[in-house]
Design an enzyme around this catalytic site. Structure first.
Site, PDB file in Angstrom:
ATOM      1  N   GLY A 150     -14.562  -1.606 -10.602  1.00 47.62           N
ATOM      2  CA  GLY A 150     -14.159  -0.784  -9.630  1.00 47.62           C
ATOM      3  C   GLY A 150     -13.905   0.797  -9.975  1.00 47.62           C
ATOM      4  O   GLY A 150     -14.619   1.167 -10.892  1.00 47.62           O
ATOM      5  N   GLY A 153     -12.609   1.715 -13.299  1.00 40.43           N
ATOM      6  CA  GLY A 153     -13.598   1.346 -14.569  1.00 40.43           C
ATOM      7  C   GLY A 153     -14.945   2.245 -14.694  1.00 40.43           C
ATOM      8  O   GLY A 153     -15.423   2.795 -15.717  1.00 40.43           O
ATOM      9  N   PHE A 266      -1.159  10.667   7.043  1.00 44.30           N
ATOM     10  CA  PHE A 266      -0.737   9.423   6.182  1.00 44.30           C
ATOM     11  C   PHE A 266       0.686   9.382   6.044  1.00 44.30           C
ATOM     12  O   PHE A 266       1.345  10.352   5.950  1.00 44.30           O
ATOM     13  CB  PHE A 266      -1.574   9.038   5.044  1.00 44.30           C
ATOM     14  CG  PHE A 266      -2.557   8.078   5.126  1.00 44.30           C
ATOM     15  CD1 PHE A 266      -3.599   7.928   5.984  1.00 44.30           C
ATOM     16  CD2 PHE A 266      -2.351   6.888   3.983  1.00 44.30           C
ATOM     17  CE1 PHE A 266      -4.583   6.926   6.168  1.00 44.30           C
ATOM     18  CE2 PHE A 266      -3.440   5.962   4.045  1.00 44.30           C
ATOM     19  CZ  PHE A 266      -4.599   5.809   5.029  1.00 44.30           C
ATOM     20  N   ASP A 377      -5.528 -10.860 -13.932  1.00 42.98           N
ATOM     21  CA  ASP A 377      -6.306 -11.171 -15.323  1.00 42.98           C
ATOM     22  C   ASP A 377      -6.115 -10.265 -16.355  1.00 42.98           C
ATOM     23  O   ASP A 377      -5.567 -10.433 -17.345  1.00 42.98           O
ATOM     24  CB  ASP A 377      -7.651 -11.251 -15.052  1.00 42.98           C
ATOM     25  CG  ASP A 377      -8.022 -12.427 -14.119  1.00 42.98           C
ATOM     26  OD1 ASP A 377      -7.424 -13.452 -14.116  1.00 42.98           O
ATOM     27  OD2 ASP A 377      -9.154 -12.294 -13.468  1.00 42.98           O
ATOM     28  N   GLN A 396       4.056  -3.713  -3.447  1.00 40.37           N
ATOM     29  CA  GLN A 396       4.055  -3.062  -2.248  1.00 40.37           C
ATOM     30  C   GLN A 396       3.621  -4.060  -1.212  1.00 40.37           C
ATOM     31  O   GLN A 396       2.532  -4.810  -1.331  1.00 40.37           O
ATOM     32  CB  GLN A 396       3.083  -1.771  -2.255  1.00 40.37           C
ATOM     33  CG  GLN A 396       3.456  -1.037  -0.907  1.00 40.37           C
ATOM     34  CD  GLN A 396       2.507   0.305  -1.158  1.00 40.37           C
ATOM     35  OE1 GLN A 396       1.358   0.150  -0.824  1.00 40.37           O
ATOM     36  NE2 GLN A 396       3.206   1.307  -1.196  1.00 40.37           N
ATOM     37  N   HIS A 398       1.994  -3.723   2.545  1.00 35.89           N
ATOM     38  CA  HIS A 398       1.650  -2.972   3.529  1.00 35.89           C
ATOM     39  C   HIS A 398       2.103  -3.441   4.901  1.00 35.89           C
ATOM     40  O   HIS A 398       1.987  -4.719   5.300  1.00 35.89           O
ATOM     41  CB  HIS A 398       0.331  -2.873   3.506  1.00 35.89           C
ATOM     42  CG  HIS A 398      -0.464  -1.910   4.375  1.00 35.89           C
ATOM     43  ND1 HIS A 398      -0.456  -1.680   5.487  1.00 35.89           N
ATOM     44  CD2 HIS A 398      -1.179  -0.777   3.786  1.00 35.89           C
ATOM     45  CE1 HIS A 398      -1.098  -0.699   5.929  1.00 35.89           C
ATOM     46  NE2 HIS A 398      -1.719   0.075   5.110  1.00 35.89           N
ATOM     47  N   LEU A 408      -6.073  -6.441   5.914  1.00 37.96           N
ATOM     48  CA  LEU A 408      -5.337  -4.922   6.294  1.00 37.96           C
ATOM     49  C   LEU A 408      -5.982  -4.275   7.424  1.00 37.96           C
ATOM     50  O   LEU A 408      -7.350  -4.287   7.834  1.00 37.96           O
ATOM     51  CB  LEU A 408      -5.783  -4.268   4.909  1.00 37.96           C
ATOM     52  CG  LEU A 408      -5.069  -2.818   4.964  1.00 37.96           C
ATOM     53  CD1 LEU A 408      -3.492  -2.990   4.957  1.00 37.96           C
ATOM     54  CD2 LEU A 408      -5.609  -2.151   3.578  1.00 37.96           C
ATOM     55  N   GLU A 411      -3.910   2.159   7.223  1.00 36.16           N
ATOM     56  CA  GLU A 411      -2.722   3.034   7.730  1.00 36.16           C
ATOM     57  C   GLU A 411      -3.076   4.251   8.613  1.00 36.16           C
ATOM     58  O   GLU A 411      -2.526   4.689   9.333  1.00 36.16           O
ATOM     59  CB  GLU A 411      -1.925   3.600   6.492  1.00 36.16           C
ATOM     60  CG  GLU A 411      -0.893   4.434   7.006  1.00 36.16           C
ATOM     61  CD  GLU A 411       0.341   4.665   5.568  1.00 36.16           C
ATOM     62  OE1 GLU A 411       0.640   5.672   5.372  1.00 36.16           O
ATOM     63  OE2 GLU A 411       0.344   3.465   4.616  1.00 36.16           O
ATOM     64  N   ARG A 442       5.751   3.380   3.265  1.00 36.00           N
ATOM     65  CA  ARG A 442       5.422   1.986   3.611  1.00 36.00           C
ATOM     66  C   ARG A 442       6.510   1.090   3.409  1.00 36.00           C
ATOM     67  O   ARG A 442       6.613   0.186   4.359  1.00 36.00           O
ATOM     68  CB  ARG A 442       4.214   1.272   2.649  1.00 36.00           C
ATOM     69  CG  ARG A 442       2.769   2.117   3.115  1.00 36.00           C
ATOM     70  CD  ARG A 442       1.540   1.790   2.095  1.00 36.00           C
ATOM     71  NE  ARG A 442       0.496   2.101   2.716  1.00 36.00           N
ATOM     72  CZ  ARG A 442      -0.808   2.162   1.973  1.00 36.00           C
ATOM     73  NH1 ARG A 442      -0.902   1.800   0.857  1.00 36.00           N
ATOM     74  NH2 ARG A 442      -1.960   2.777   2.589  1.00 36.00           N
ATOM     75  N   HIS A 515       0.046  -6.090  -0.945  1.00 31.48           N
ATOM     76  CA  HIS A 515      -0.839  -5.062  -0.763  1.00 31.48           C
ATOM     77  C   HIS A 515      -1.226  -4.351  -2.271  1.00 31.48           C
ATOM     78  O   HIS A 515      -2.345  -4.191  -2.807  1.00 31.48           O
ATOM     79  CB  HIS A 515      -0.673  -4.010   0.199  1.00 31.48           C
ATOM     80  CG  HIS A 515      -1.613  -3.019   0.367  1.00 31.48           C
ATOM     81  ND1 HIS A 515      -3.109  -3.113   0.544  1.00 31.48           N
ATOM     82  CD2 HIS A 515      -1.646  -1.580   0.178  1.00 31.48           C
ATOM     83  CE1 HIS A 515      -3.938  -1.890   0.529  1.00 31.48           C
ATOM     84  NE2 HIS A 515      -3.175  -1.220   0.390  1.00 31.48           N
ATOM     85  N   GLU A 550      -5.329  -0.131 -10.811  1.00 27.00           N
ATOM     86  CA  GLU A 550      -4.099  -0.716 -10.302  1.00 27.00           C
ATOM     87  C   GLU A 550      -3.554  -1.629 -11.190  1.00 27.00           C
ATOM     88  O   GLU A 550      -2.245  -2.130 -11.389  1.00 27.00           O
ATOM     89  CB  GLU A 550      -4.408  -1.374  -9.166  1.00 27.00           C
ATOM     90  CG  GLU A 550      -3.163  -1.984  -8.442  1.00 27.00           C
ATOM     91  CD  GLU A 550      -3.528  -2.909  -7.235  1.00 27.00           C
ATOM     92  OE1 GLU A 550      -2.471  -3.661  -6.611  1.00 27.00           O
ATOM     93  OE2 GLU A 550      -4.422  -2.774  -6.633  1.00 27.00           O
ATOM     94  N   ARG A 561       4.087   3.302  -3.825  1.00 29.78           N
ATOM     95  CA  ARG A 561       3.047   4.038  -3.743  1.00 29.78           C
ATOM     96  C   ARG A 561       2.713   4.758  -2.068  1.00 29.78           C
ATOM     97  O   ARG A 561       2.882   4.044  -1.176  1.00 29.78           O
ATOM     98  CB  ARG A 561       1.782   3.420  -4.094  1.00 29.78           C
ATOM     99  CG  ARG A 561       0.524   4.257  -4.140  1.00 29.78           C
ATOM    100  CD  ARG A 561      -0.687   3.534  -4.476  1.00 29.78           C
ATOM    101  NE  ARG A 561      -0.888   2.299  -3.451  1.00 29.78           N
ATOM    102  CZ  ARG A 561      -1.562   2.235  -2.448  1.00 29.78           C
ATOM    103  NH1 ARG A 561      -1.925   3.583  -1.989  1.00 29.78           N
ATOM    104  NH2 ARG A 561      -1.982   1.420  -1.789  1.00 29.78           N
TER     105      ARG A 561
END
Length: 780
Positions: A150, A153, A266, A377, A396, A398, A408, A411, A442, A515, A550, A561
């Site tokens: 992701g 990485g 936000f 994992d 968290q 959401h 989702l 936001e 949130r 979330h 994460e 967060r």
């Protein structure tokens, strides 16, 4: 000079960067004038965002060539401004290509005599065409192994190779660069980063005045003062440069009319702690997709970055913790054991540097916005290796998950003007957060929704009118329809497809959904993993082991967060981790077999092979006795005996994970107390973990045996859930996302500290780093 019309972006589009004055592309304008360009792939444009190609108009000689796809035809629209800003040129070219990436190498010339050469640095021409992203055979040694593909990485991989390049001579060869393996259990472009919708936070100040100090303060307040302020300072100071670098790499951000990166409001982001500020850079509501594709494309430029897709890491091998180090030194990573999902083949890989970037653990809960593969994992691998999880009690929720699906709704919907309403159609957030209303943090909004439901002002999902009235309305009707479709295409599509509603006309039922995992593997500011020990003042680092994204906890999010800080965290600290590895390799470049890693890895591989063989033998009805390890998921003869029970025979990992999620949601959800938490711990220890150990395969095949991976995922998930429950019971206060009904107040005297939870249930603590902002009452 007349401007040609640009075609709409009906499908995804490649972006190429054009630099004037170099050979490679010549555009002829009129009879006697021409402009020469050099073109390089930099990204993929947002689809359907605008009716014409948007570009960044700069004062220098750099411009962008936007190439959009319509059927089998590719259309290129080039806008440029010369260094004096006088000549504005627009040319359209029609291209016919067989494959998307072939555009980089060959296509017929247009009537404006455009010619593009493949100019991708680090990857030779014969390798420019990517045939396969998956390795069926891996080397036994790499300089660095990154687990997870992701944003964290991929940023780590890029940070490593780019930092290495900075220190090299201009004409060095690719062979001199470190070998990097990016290993993922899914294809990289399916990583969960792609689902991020709202944006990435940075104090660019493109719309209104902003600065990093305001962002810094908002991040600390958002995390309810459990944020390490040295880490938050790095995050917010580096945010503007990070976003600009992403733009240079090819992220096609939404734009203002004058060409700047657009920004939106936000929750929790304010101007000097007062009114909401437009701080979040976005690409419609598909920013994660943009960033993921761009980072992956940039990685493809480097021959030294290798990808292994659909490989599942079964063991993280660390000496000096569970396995004593032969030389008695501090703990250090040896490498990993991984399984190729296509063949079921196990392989050990030695590496002096290993990075965990595996994402969160949202699947611990039944209603979650997380993809099915986020089963914790990386966190479970750390626990199995003898490490701890930091602040794992903070999950968290959401506020705006689509009713009873968990999907989702970004936001950004509230940032664009959406309003939350109860059954009386009252915009209730003004009662809970008078200063910012629907744009509060949130956790504040999620608890407000729960309070409205508890007091009888909830609504039922229109699709299931007999269901509990546990939702509230999200009202987007005040947003102009054209703006709604332009700024929130993903939200609109989701509402239409999964709720059968028109977001421009109908109220949308929403409820909180699990979330984001604020806690995770403890890491320092350069991504180095460490553990703390009782009665020892300093943390003990694990040599060569890093984590980012994460699954890690550098503690920039604290107890809650802020929206749009997650992508920023992944890219900033992923990049820092990669740079740190490059520095380490420059000082000491260990050779394969230079230490005891090979022997330790061989032992781990043999143990895991026996475990997998035992699972396969169970499917054949044959009992094989193997050693047990309650975290890693090895199977005992006693477990196999249980397999004959009818309940066990009908069980499967998917049912188990579903049952765990339902239990966690009801016992440790938006709110909890000692009774519910203790019940969760009891069920995990006495029901779910034994169930996970008794799981058996229904198919003995090694080839694409998805149930084999699912069993290991289920075993990982239950142990992360247990660590989460133990840490929650230990924290006897309410802070950020954690609300305990029996301890409703924040307790800075006893719990202004990070928790470190081990697999044996031990919970230790470390003080929060406070540099600039002492704890205050948190009010929105």
């Amino acid at each position: 000079m007349r401007e040609h019309d640009a075609l709409p972006f009906e499908k995804s589009a490649l972006l190429l960067r054009a630099t004037k004055g170099k050979a490679g592309c010549e555009t002829t304008v009129g009879k006697d004038h021409s402009v020469t360009w050099n073109l390089t792939l930099i990204g993929v444009a947002v689809k359907g965002e605008t009716d014409e190609s948007r570009t960044s108009r700069r004062a220098d000689t750099t411009s962008y060539l936007s190439v959009s796809c319509h059927g089998t035809f590719w259309y290129a629209t080039n806008r440029s401004v010369d260094s004096l800003g006088k000549a504005f040129l627009v040319c359209r070219h029609t291209l016919i290509v067989k494959e998307q990436l072939d555009l980089l190498r060959r296509f017929p010339l247009s009537d404006t005599s455009l010619a593009i050469r493949n100019n991708l640095p680090r990857r030779s021409a014969e390798n420019a065409r990517i045939v396969s992203m998956t390795h069926s055979h891996l080397n036994s040694h790499y300089d660095a192994v990154i687990i997870g593909a992701g944003a964290a990485g991929l940023s780590c991989a890029l940070g490593l190779v780019r930092e290495w390049e900075k220190s090299q001579e201009p004409n060095h060869s690719p062979e001199e660069m470190p070998s990097v393996l990016v290993l993922s259990k899914v294809q990289p472009l399916r990583s969960h980063t792609g689902s991020a919708e709202g944006g990435i936070a940075a104090s660019l100040g493109n719309i209104e005045p902003d600065n990093w100090q305001w962002h810094y303060r908002d991040t600390i307040k958002g995390g309810d003062w459990l944020v390490d302020q040295d880490a938050a300072k790095i995050l917010t100071q580096e945010a503007p440069h990070t976003v600009i670098q992403l733009e240079h790499d090819g992220v096609a951000f939404s734009r203002t009319e004058d060409g700047h990166i657009a920004q939106r409001k936000f929750g929790g982001h304010t101007a000097n702690g007062e009114k909401p500020v437009r701080r979040v850079a976005y690409a419609a509501d598909r920013i994660g997709h943009q960033i993921l594709h761009t980072l992956w494309q940039q990685c493809q430029r480097y021959d030294t970055i290798h990808f292994a897709d659909e490989w599942y890491v079964t063991d993280l091998v660390v000496e000096g913790l569970n396995v004593p180090s032969a030389d008695g030194d501090s703990p250090r990573v040896c490498g990993i054991v991984a399984m190729e999902e296509a063949s079921g083949t196990l392989q050990s890989i030695e590496a002096p540097s290993v990075v965990l970037a595996t994402g969160g653990a949202g699947r611990v809960y039944h209603t979650t916005s997380n993809s099915w593969d986020l089963t914790g994992d990386g966190m479970a691998l750390a626990l199995a290796a003898g490490l701890q999880l930091e602040d794992i009690e903070f999950m968290q929720f959401h506020p705006t998950g689509l009713a009873h699906t968990g999907i989702l709704l970004s936001e950004a919907a509230r940032g664009e003007g959406g309003v939350l309403r109860n059954s009386d159609l009252e915009p209730f957030m003004q009662r809970y957060a008078p200063g910012v209303g629907d744009l509060a943090a949130r956790d504040v909004v999620a608890r407000a929704i729960q309070q409205e439901v508890a007091e009888g002002r909830g609504v039922a999902d229109p699709l299931t009118p007999d269901s509990p009235r546990d939702c509230v309305w999200l009202d987007l009707r005040s947003i102009e329809k054209e703006r709604l479709e332009e700024a929130l295409p993903e939200v609109c599509s989701t509402v239409r497809e999964f709720a059968g509603l028109d977001p421009a006309k109908d109220l949308i039922p929403i409820k909180p959904t699990a979330h984001y995992t604020m806690g995770g593997i403890p890491v320092s500011l350069d991504g180095s993993v460490y553990c703390i020990m009782e009665n020892k003042p300093k943390p003990a680092p694990v040599q060569g082991l890093k984590a980012a994204g994460e699954c890690s906890c550098v503690s920039v999010h604290g107890a809650n967060r802020l929206g749009a800080n997650s992508l920023l965290d992944a890219v900033v600290f992923g990049t820092r981790s990669g740079r740190s590895i490059a520095e380490t390799l420059r000082l000491h470049h260990p050779l394969p077999g230079q230490n005891t890693s090979a022997k330790t890895l061989a032992t781990a591989l043999a143990a895991r092979t026996a475990s997998i063989d035992a699972l396969l033998s169970q499917a054949r009805g044959s009992a094989i006795s193997t050693p047990t390890d309650t975290i890693s998921g090895d199977t005992t003869s006693a477990d196999i005996a249980h397999a004959s029970d009818s309940a066990t025979a009908s069980d499967n990992p998917y049912k188990l994970m579903n049952d765990v999620g339902i239990m966690m949601e009801s016992h440790i959800g938006v709110s909890c107390d000692a009774t519910s938490i203790s019940s969760a711990i009891d069920q995990l220890e006495n029901t779910f973990i034994p169930r996970a150990q008794r799981l058996t395969l229904h198919d003995a095949s090694r080839t694409f045996n998805q149930e084999l991976c699912a069993i290991m995922e289920a075993r990982n998930l239950v142990h992360v859930a247990l660590a989460m429950a133990v840490a929650t019971l230990n924290r006897q206060e309410s802070r950020g996302s954690l609300y305990r009904r029996d301890y409703p107040d924040r307790d800075d005297e006893h719990f202004l500290s990070h928790s470190f939870t081990a697999t044996d249930g031990t919970v230790l603590h470390k003080p929060v780093v406070i540099d600039d902002y002492p704890p205050q009452k948190r009010i929105y």
